[in-house]
Design an enzyme around this catalytic site. Sequence first.
Site, PDB file in Angstrom:
ATOM      1  N   GLU A 104       8.506  -7.136 -45.851  1.00 16.03           N
ATOM      2  CA  GLU A 104       9.009  -7.677 -44.587  1.00 16.03           C
ATOM      3  C   GLU A 104      10.525  -7.868 -44.575  1.00 16.03           C
ATOM      4  O   GLU A 104      11.130  -8.174 -45.600  1.00 16.03           O
ATOM      5  CB  GLU A 104       8.389  -9.053 -44.342  1.00 16.03           C
ATOM      6  CG  GLU A 104       6.915  -9.013 -44.161  1.00 16.03           C
ATOM      7  CD  GLU A 104       6.310 -10.404 -44.030  1.00 16.03           C
ATOM      8  OE1 GLU A 104       5.086 -10.501 -44.055  1.00 16.03           O
ATOM      9  OE2 GLU A 104       7.073 -11.389 -43.931  1.00 16.03           O
ATOM     10  N   CYS A 124       4.873 -10.718 -55.281  1.00 17.02           N
ATOM     11  CA  CYS A 124       5.733 -11.534 -56.154  1.00 17.02           C
ATOM     12  C   CYS A 124       4.940 -11.924 -57.383  1.00 17.02           C
ATOM     13  O   CYS A 124       3.735 -12.154 -57.298  1.00 17.02           O
ATOM     14  CB  CYS A 124       6.195 -12.793 -55.405  1.00 17.02           C
ATOM     15  SG  CYS A 124       7.482 -13.720 -56.268  1.00 17.02           S
ATOM     16  N   CYS A 128       4.834 -19.819 -56.055  1.00 20.64           N
ATOM     17  CA  CYS A 128       5.298 -21.046 -55.403  1.00 20.64           C
ATOM     18  C   CYS A 128       4.235 -21.426 -54.362  1.00 20.64           C
ATOM     19  O   CYS A 128       3.872 -20.601 -53.527  1.00 20.64           O
ATOM     20  CB  CYS A 128       6.651 -20.822 -54.751  1.00 20.64           C
ATOM     21  SG  CYS A 128       7.871 -20.128 -55.889  1.00 20.64           S
ATOM     22  N   CYS A 131       4.477 -21.007 -50.481  1.00 21.53           N
ATOM     23  CA  CYS A 131       4.917 -19.695 -49.995  1.00 21.53           C
ATOM     24  C   CYS A 131       3.741 -18.745 -49.846  1.00 21.53           C
ATOM     25  O   CYS A 131       2.954 -18.573 -50.776  1.00 21.53           O
ATOM     26  CB  CYS A 131       5.935 -19.124 -50.974  1.00 21.53           C
ATOM     27  SG  CYS A 131       6.333 -17.405 -50.666  1.00 21.53           S
ATOM     28  N   GLU A 181      11.127 -12.323 -55.912  1.00 20.39           N
ATOM     29  CA  GLU A 181      12.183 -13.072 -56.598  1.00 20.39           C
ATOM     30  C   GLU A 181      13.293 -12.068 -56.936  1.00 20.39           C
ATOM     31  O   GLU A 181      13.130 -11.233 -57.826  1.00 20.39           O
ATOM     32  CB  GLU A 181      11.603 -13.721 -57.862  1.00 20.39           C
ATOM     33  CG  GLU A 181      12.615 -14.250 -58.856  1.00 20.39           C
ATOM     34  CD  GLU A 181      13.690 -15.157 -58.255  1.00 20.39           C
ATOM     35  OE1 GLU A 181      13.350 -16.260 -57.803  1.00 20.39           O
ATOM     36  OE2 GLU A 181      14.874 -14.742 -58.235  1.00 20.39           O
ATOM     37  N   CYS A 354       7.723 -16.426 -44.854  1.00 19.90           N
ATOM     38  CA  CYS A 354       7.736 -15.309 -45.782  1.00 19.90           C
ATOM     39  C   CYS A 354       6.326 -14.811 -46.124  1.00 19.90           C
ATOM     40  O   CYS A 354       5.479 -15.564 -46.544  1.00 19.90           O
ATOM     41  CB  CYS A 354       8.446 -15.809 -47.035  1.00 19.90           C
ATOM     42  SG  CYS A 354       8.443 -14.723 -48.402  1.00 19.90           S
TER      43      CYS A 354
HETATM   44  S1  SF4 Z   1       9.128 -18.417 -52.731  1.00 18.31           S
HETATM   45 FE1  SF4 Z   1       9.975 -16.457 -53.385  1.00 18.31          FE
HETATM   46  S2  SF4 Z   1       9.718 -16.533 -55.642  1.00 18.31           S
HETATM   47 FE2  SF4 Z   1       8.322 -18.098 -54.804  1.00 18.31          FE
HETATM   48  S3  SF4 Z   1       6.338 -17.021 -54.519  1.00 18.31           S
HETATM   49 FE3  SF4 Z   1       7.483 -16.880 -52.570  1.00 18.31          FE
HETATM   50  S4  SF4 Z   1       8.500 -14.906 -52.706  1.00 18.31           S
HETATM   51 FE4  SF4 Z   1       7.920 -15.446 -54.795  1.00 18.31          FE
END
Ligand code: SF4
Length: 391
Positions: A104, A124, A128, A131, A181, A354
């Site tokens: 995205e 990823c 987190c 997220c 990341e 995200c």
């Molecule tokens: S915040 Fe960033 S590093 Fe953490 S899981 Fe989501 S995409 Fe991955």
Amino acid sequence: MAPDSARSEIVTETRTALVGLSRDALAEAFRAVDEKPFRAKQVWHWIYHRGATEFSAMTTLSKDLRAKLEKHFVVGRPAIDRVQTSTDKTRKWLMQFDDGQKAETVFIPDDDRGTVCISSQVGCTLTCRYCHTGTQRLVRNLTAGEIVGQFMVARDSYGEWPTPTDERRMLSNIVMMGMGEPLYNFDNVATALKIVMADDGIALGKRRITLSTSGVVPEIRRCGAELGVNLAISLHAPDDDTRSVIMPINKKYPLKELIQACRDYPGASNARRITFEYVMLKGMNDTPAHARALIKLTKDIPCKFNLIPFNPWPGTPYECSDAATVERFAQVLWDAGFSAPIRTPRGRDILAACGQLKTDSERLSAKEQRLKDAQEAEAAQAAWAEKEAAI
Ligand code: SF4
């Protein structure tokens, strides 16, 4: 919400894509087909300053040369699988790459700037908890071409070619804050950002680029030394117990190491402060005592906070703190002299958090995850309650 366009075919391409090659690699690719390096310079200008997507548009090159380039190379752009435009003008693309993988990109327009949020990975490795991308497994790193290509597609979409020579750009800023990341794909991210920053092309200065990391401490130094871009840290808690629940990477790089890396970040000053991102999670990290602990933690770092009301997604274990709690939290930081704006939620009608558009990647079982999160959250809150009295 408006689905603006769709394209889903997978392109099979054997020619070399030029977008994403460093300047030296581009010159080398031209040498390999018996062309002089200065031709590479001309093509660089067409691609990154003029935004050409076809060799046929490069009218300062002879017809024979254009035909030859066409035989060996493609310019290279991600395809667009889906586009959505929010009622607040936030636009979100699901980009599709040559192997069919998707990631995205989001454009967030403001009065005085326009920020493009770019992905660095498909999925990823990190998890987190707040997220949505963290529920999707890592498929692969994006190439430098796929990273810079996202910005180029966004500029195509708004017709911002050739590169404006004055400061008035609609797409004026980049944040490496999309899926993935970026510091776990540093080489490709660095190549892409160096292309973006090059004067004779897209020419976006390092002060207009922010790299956001979950806290990969060893690579933070490298990022400062090699790129010198602005740094944002997904902090989200002032103590290791809470942060390790919200962000398991904290177990590997605990706060003491992370904060030291921020102190040492080259170029950080009151004029170029490090941003600490802080997502407001109800009952988890949002009390005045948490805010006071943050002040203590970051007291000798030139920094600002960005308070983010949590944007819930289906299956999330968290809720957003209520508005009064967020205000109270911000007030503690303001009273201590920190800049701590509360981010206005953008693009909620197109699920702009995200990873939400990319629904076809593998996910953990939401139920299983919720149970685990609830247990961990309970333990962290108990640990926090013990500490709170001491703050
Ligand atoms: S915040 Fe960033 S590093 Fe953490 S899981 Fe989501 S995409 Fe991955």
